[in-house]
Design a protein around this motif. Structure first.
Motif, PDB file in Angstrom:
ATOM      1  N   VAL A  40     -48.808  46.162   3.392  1.00  0.00           N
ATOM      2  CA  VAL A  40     -47.954  44.800   3.056  1.00  0.00           C
ATOM      3  C   VAL A  40     -48.234  43.781   3.879  1.00  0.00           C
ATOM      4  CG1 VAL A  40     -45.548  44.040   3.416  1.00  0.00           C
ATOM      5  CG2 VAL A  40     -45.953  46.503   3.117  1.00  0.00           C
ATOM      6  N   HIS A  42     -47.862  39.365   4.509  1.00  0.00           N
ATOM      7  CA  HIS A  42     -46.821  38.647   4.554  1.00  0.00           C
ATOM      8  C   HIS A  42     -47.664  37.245   4.787  1.00  0.00           C
ATOM      9  CE1 HIS A  42     -42.998  36.756   5.490  1.00  0.00           C
ATOM     10  NE2 HIS A  42     -43.465  36.250   6.599  1.00  0.00           N
ATOM     11  N   LEU A  89     -48.531  45.358  -1.428  1.00  0.00           N
ATOM     12  CA  LEU A  89     -47.082  44.741  -1.186  1.00  0.00           C
ATOM     13  C   LEU A  89     -46.932  43.419  -0.543  1.00  0.00           C
ATOM     14  CD1 LEU A  89     -45.049  48.131  -0.539  1.00  0.00           C
ATOM     15  CD2 LEU A  89     -45.885  47.035  -2.721  1.00  0.00           C
ATOM     16  N   GLN A  90     -46.204  42.618  -0.783  1.00  0.00           N
ATOM     17  CA  GLN A  90     -46.042  41.344  -0.150  1.00  0.00           C
ATOM     18  C   GLN A  90     -44.527  41.195   0.253  1.00  0.00           C
ATOM     19  OE1 GLN A  90     -46.737  37.596  -2.242  1.00  0.00           O
ATOM     20  NE2 GLN A  90     -46.512  36.441  -0.556  1.00  0.00           N
ATOM     21  N   THR A  93     -42.543  43.559   5.993  1.00  0.00           N
ATOM     22  CA  THR A  93     -43.157  45.011   6.251  1.00  0.00           C
ATOM     23  C   THR A  93     -42.042  46.057   5.979  1.00  0.00           C
ATOM     24  OG1 THR A  93     -45.240  44.147   7.159  1.00  0.00           O
ATOM     25  CG2 THR A  93     -44.772  46.296   6.950  1.00  0.00           C
ATOM     26  N   ALA A  96     -40.064  45.689   2.508  1.00  0.00           N
ATOM     27  CA  ALA A  96     -41.198  46.267   1.441  1.00  0.00           C
ATOM     28  C   ALA A  96     -41.259  47.900   1.535  1.00  0.00           C
ATOM     29  CB  ALA A  96     -42.499  45.522   1.445  1.00  0.00           C
TER      30      ALA A  96
END
Length: 145
Positions: A40, A42, A89-90, A93, A96
């Motif tokens: 993840v 960000h 994934l964005q 954390t 997600a």
């Protein structure tokens, strides 16, 4: 009943490497099980009043390149398993990871007790703590010895 779909969260930290290695071992020892590995990323932004200040585009591109590199690193660590999927994934954390686990039917989440997050290090494993508290499936937290 053994776990059939393990989800490993990976951020490149030593503890996430240990968590991924443990997840690989568990899948290898459980016929018919599969592994999903997620990383993840960000992009930070700052909200001041009604204004939102986003990270510069060059920083976002660097961050995306690093995220892709980490996901490739994770793929290499799990290359011995034929039934492994990966996802980039964005967002937040913990959220997600939980969302992915629910949407893809993971029945065990494997995560390191601490990651690379700078702010998160101020709190005792804030991501892993949140995941443990809010997951609908068991969570295996890997601690460094």
């Amino acid at each position: 009943m053994p776990f059939q779909h393990l989800l490993a969260a990976y951020d490149g930290s030593e503890q996430s490497k240990m968590a991924l290695d443990k997840a690989v071992d568990l899948v290898r020892s459980t016929p018919g099980s599969r592994l999903s590995v997620v990383h993840v990323y960000h992009f930070p932004s700052l909200v001041v009043g009604e204004a939102m200040i986003a990270a510069p585009v060059s920083g976002e591109l660097d961050g995306m390149s690093e995220a892709e590199r980490l996901l490739e690193e994770a793929k290499a660590r799990a290359a011995s398993l034929p039934n492994t999927t990966t996802a980039l994934l964005q967002g937040d954390t913990a959220l997600a990871v939980l969302d992915y686990a629910e949407k893809h039917g993971a029945d065990l989440i494997v995560i390191g007790s601490r990651g690379l997050g700078r702010l998160g290090e101020l709190f005792l494993g804030s991501v892993s703590h949140y995941v443990v508290q809010h997951a609908k499936v068991p969570v295996l937290v890997i601690k460094r010895e």
